[in-house]
Design a protein around this motif. Structure first.
Motif, PDB file in Angstrom:
ATOM      1  N   THR A  34       0.844  -1.185   0.000  1.00 23.03           N
ATOM      2  CA  THR A  34       0.000   0.000   0.000  1.00 23.03           C
ATOM      3  C   THR A  34       0.885   1.242   0.000  1.00 23.03           C
ATOM      4  OG1 THR A  34      -0.096   0.177   2.412  1.00 23.03           O
ATOM      5  CG2 THR A  34      -1.729  -1.233   1.364  1.00 23.03           C
ATOM      6  N   ARG A  35       0.301   2.387  -0.280  1.00 27.06           N
ATOM      7  CA  ARG A  35       1.081   3.629  -0.319  1.00 27.06           C
ATOM      8  C   ARG A  35       1.726   3.902   1.044  1.00 27.06           C
ATOM      9  NH1 ARG A  35       0.317   8.902   1.090  1.00 27.06           N
ATOM     10  NH2 ARG A  35      -1.766   8.407   1.881  1.00 27.06           N
ATOM     11  N   ILE A  36       0.989   3.655   2.123  1.00 20.87           N
ATOM     12  CA  ILE A  36       1.511   3.933   3.463  1.00 20.87           C
ATOM     13  C   ILE A  36       2.679   2.996   3.792  1.00 20.87           C
ATOM     14  CG2 ILE A  36       0.956   3.990   5.921  1.00 20.87           C
ATOM     15  CD1 ILE A  36      -0.332   6.217   4.250  1.00 20.87           C
ATOM     16  N   ARG A  70      -3.817   8.728  14.199  1.00 19.32           N
ATOM     17  CA  ARG A  70      -3.594   7.949  15.417  1.00 19.32           C
ATOM     18  C   ARG A  70      -2.301   7.157  15.307  1.00 19.32           C
ATOM     19  NH1 ARG A  70      -9.116   6.596  14.320  1.00 19.32           N
ATOM     20  NH2 ARG A  70     -10.588   7.548  15.797  1.00 19.32           N
ATOM     21  N   TYR A  71      -1.648   6.939  16.427  1.00 20.12           N
ATOM     22  CA  TYR A  71      -0.468   6.074  16.447  1.00 20.12           C
ATOM     23  C   TYR A  71      -0.856   4.653  16.049  1.00 20.12           C
ATOM     24  CZ  TYR A  71       2.819   9.407  18.458  1.00 20.12           C
ATOM     25  OH  TYR A  71       3.654  10.477  18.642  1.00 20.12           O
ATOM     26  N   GLY A  72      -2.098   4.277  16.320  1.00 17.05           N
ATOM     27  CA  GLY A  72      -2.542   2.942  15.943  1.00 17.05           C
ATOM     28  C   GLY A  72      -2.422   2.680  14.459  1.00 17.05           C
ATOM     29  N   SER A  73      -2.600   3.716  13.624  1.00 23.41           N
ATOM     30  CA  SER A  73      -2.457   3.547  12.175  1.00 23.41           C
ATOM     31  C   SER A  73      -1.018   3.212  11.815  1.00 23.41           C
ATOM     32  CB  SER A  73      -2.903   4.831  11.453  1.00 23.41           C
ATOM     33  OG  SER A  73      -4.264   5.093  11.689  1.00 23.41           O
ATOM     34  N   LEU A  74      -0.075   3.824  12.528  1.00 20.62           N
ATOM     35  CA  LEU A  74       1.344   3.520  12.296  1.00 20.62           C
ATOM     36  C   LEU A  74       1.653   2.081  12.698  1.00 20.62           C
ATOM     37  CD1 LEU A  74       4.209   4.639  11.556  1.00 20.62           C
ATOM     38  CD2 LEU A  74       4.491   5.120  13.992  1.00 20.62           C
ATOM     39  N   TYR A  75       1.130   1.653  13.852  1.00 21.75           N
ATOM     40  CA  TYR A  75       1.392   0.294  14.324  1.00 21.75           C
ATOM     41  C   TYR A  75       0.790  -0.738  13.366  1.00 21.75           C
ATOM     42  CZ  TYR A  75       2.342   2.865  18.645  1.00 21.75           C
ATOM     43  OH  TYR A  75       2.820   3.752  19.568  1.00 21.75           O
ATOM     44  N   GLN A  76      -0.401  -0.435  12.835  1.00 19.32           N
ATOM     45  CA  GLN A  76      -1.039  -1.362  11.907  1.00 19.32           C
ATOM     46  C   GLN A  76      -0.215  -1.503  10.636  1.00 19.32           C
ATOM     47  OE1 GLN A  76      -3.599  -3.215  12.594  1.00 19.32           O
ATOM     48  NE2 GLN A  76      -3.844  -4.178  10.610  1.00 19.32           N
ATOM     49  N   TYR A 164     -10.049   1.527   6.747  1.00 22.09           N
ATOM     50  CA  TYR A 164      -9.783   1.072   8.101  1.00 22.09           C
ATOM     51  C   TYR A 164      -8.974   2.072   8.910  1.00 22.09           C
ATOM     52  CZ  TYR A 164     -11.735  -3.475   7.067  1.00 22.09           C
ATOM     53  OH  TYR A 164     -12.589  -4.484   6.743  1.00 22.09           O
ATOM     54  N   SER A 165      -8.175   2.913   8.249  1.00 21.62           N
ATOM     55  CA  SER A 165      -7.384   3.890   8.994  1.00 21.62           C
ATOM     56  C   SER A 165      -8.255   5.017   9.549  1.00 21.62           C
ATOM     57  CB  SER A 165      -6.286   4.487   8.099  1.00 21.62           C
ATOM     58  OG  SER A 165      -6.851   5.233   7.037  1.00 21.62           O
ATOM     59  N   THR A 166      -9.484   5.200   8.972  1.00 23.24           N
ATOM     60  CA  THR A 166     -10.388   6.220   9.495  1.00 23.24           C
ATOM     61  C   THR A 166     -11.153   5.708  10.717  1.00 23.24           C
ATOM     62  OG1 THR A 166     -12.120   5.514   7.958  1.00 23.24           O
ATOM     63  CG2 THR A 166     -10.656   7.297   7.248  1.00 23.24           C
ATOM     64  N   LYS A 167     -11.061   4.411  10.958  1.00 24.96           N
ATOM     65  CA  LYS A 167     -11.683   3.834  12.151  1.00 24.96           C
ATOM     66  C   LYS A 167     -10.591   3.547  13.171  1.00 24.96           C
ATOM     67  CE  LYS A 167     -14.704   0.627  11.311  1.00 24.96           C
ATOM     68  NZ  LYS A 167     -15.241  -0.655  10.873  1.00 24.96           N
ATOM     69  N   SER A 168     -10.991   3.172  14.337  1.00 27.09           N
ATOM     70  CA  SER A 168     -10.001   2.775  15.334  1.00 27.09           C
ATOM     71  C   SER A 168      -9.363   1.470  14.894  1.00 27.09           C
ATOM     72  CB  SER A 168     -10.658   2.596  16.705  1.00 27.09           C
ATOM     73  OG  SER A 168      -9.734   2.016  17.605  1.00 27.09           O
ATOM     74  N   VAL A 169      -8.054   1.402  15.007  1.00 28.83           N
ATOM     75  CA  VAL A 169      -7.347   0.186  14.601  1.00 28.83           C
ATOM     76  C   VAL A 169      -7.705  -0.988  15.507  1.00 28.83           C
ATOM     77  CG1 VAL A 169      -5.308   0.564  16.031  1.00 28.83           C
ATOM     78  CG2 VAL A 169      -5.089  -0.641  13.850  1.00 28.83           C
ATOM     79  N   PHE A 170      -8.309  -0.687  16.662  1.00 26.48           N
ATOM     80  CA  PHE A 170      -8.638  -1.728  17.610  1.00 26.48           C
ATOM     81  C   PHE A 170     -10.126  -2.089  17.595  1.00 26.48           C
ATOM     82  CE2 PHE A 170      -4.985   0.531  19.731  1.00 26.48           C
ATOM     83  CZ  PHE A 170      -4.052  -0.417  19.378  1.00 26.48           C
TER      84      PHE A 170
END
Length: 252
Positions: A34-36, A70-76, A164-170
């Motif tokens: 993916t781009r990210i 969110r940092y969660g997006s980075l972790y994902q 999915y990045s617009t939602k909570s990763v959890f």
């Protein structure tokens, strides 16, 4: 990222940032990114074996908008990258977390400016960079189905990641279960059962700290376990060290 720039990782994996692809050196196995994830691996390659702060990585990937991410997006994205490299026999443990400092890509990376092998054809008679002919002069219809499929696949991955990045990763984790150590533990809800998770926590009770939130991801088909350990359950505070990613390749 410049044209024809690519990287050789640990003498076994080729990374083509312009095409958003990682593949084996022989080219017989390719994984689209993916781009990210592509930008994350590019930054790792440019700064291999150096400590990279979380905010530096997020600024490179998302630009000035990183403050709203969110940092969660980075972790994902980090988990996706680790899985992609594992499929090409690059140990995910080589992406190391340095507590309260950042990440290290502990690989040997050689930056290249020309490609000895084409990423869409392994045959030596059809290499793309051994010829001095400009890329734009090559027949456009040479492998149209491959390129069309690659574009559609990349678009699909990008759309899914954006959604999915617009939602909570959890969001896809079970409701919290409080353990005797005072932490709340969540399990990935798509697992067959939570026996593997509970067995893991029995061996790693040191991760359970009062007030901490643990998000554990593992499946019955694999021994690997990843744990996101957060001090703040809802990630309201955005400071380095708020969450840590732990990865156990053998689940031990």
């Amino acid at each position: 990222m410049t044209n024809k720039e690519w990287f050789l990782i640990n003498d076994q994996v080729c990374f083509y940032p312009d095409e958003q692809i990682v593949c084996s050196l022989q080219g017989n196995k390719k994984i689209p990114l993916t781009r990210i994830v592509n930008k994350m691996l590019y930054y790792f390659c440019k700064n291999c074996r150096q400590i990279i702060k979380y905010d530096e990585m997020m600024l490179f990937i998302w630009g000035e908008k990183h403050r709203q991410i969110r940092y969660g997006s980075l972790y994902q994205a980090l988990l996706v990258l680790r899985k992609s490299l594992e499929e090409l026999n690059i140990s995910s443990a080589l992406i190391k977390t340095v507590r309260k400092k950042g990440l290290i890509f502990d690989c040997v990376v050689v930056e290249q400016k020309s490609d000895p092998k084409s990423t869409d054809n392994v045959s030596a008679s059809e290499t793309s960079a051994q010829s001095s002919e400009p890329l734009t002069n090559k027949p456009i219809a040479r492998r149209p189905l491959f390129y069309l499929g690659l574009i559609l696949l990349t678009a699909l991955f990008s759309a899914l990641f954006y959604y999915y990045s617009t939602k909570s990763v959890f969001d896809n984790y079970t409701a919290g279960e409080r353990l005797s150590g005072g932490c709340m533990v969540h399990y990935n809800s798509d697992a067959h059962d939570d026996n593997h998770h509970k067995k893991f926590m029995t061996s790693h009770s040191e991760l359970c700290k009062p007030g901490a939130m643990l998000y554990i991801t593992t499946y019955i088909t694999t021994n690997a376990v990843s744990v996101v350990q957060c001090d703040n359950a809802w990630l309201r505070e955005k400071h380095i060290g708020n969450c840590l990613v732990h990865y156990f390749p053998e689940g031990k």
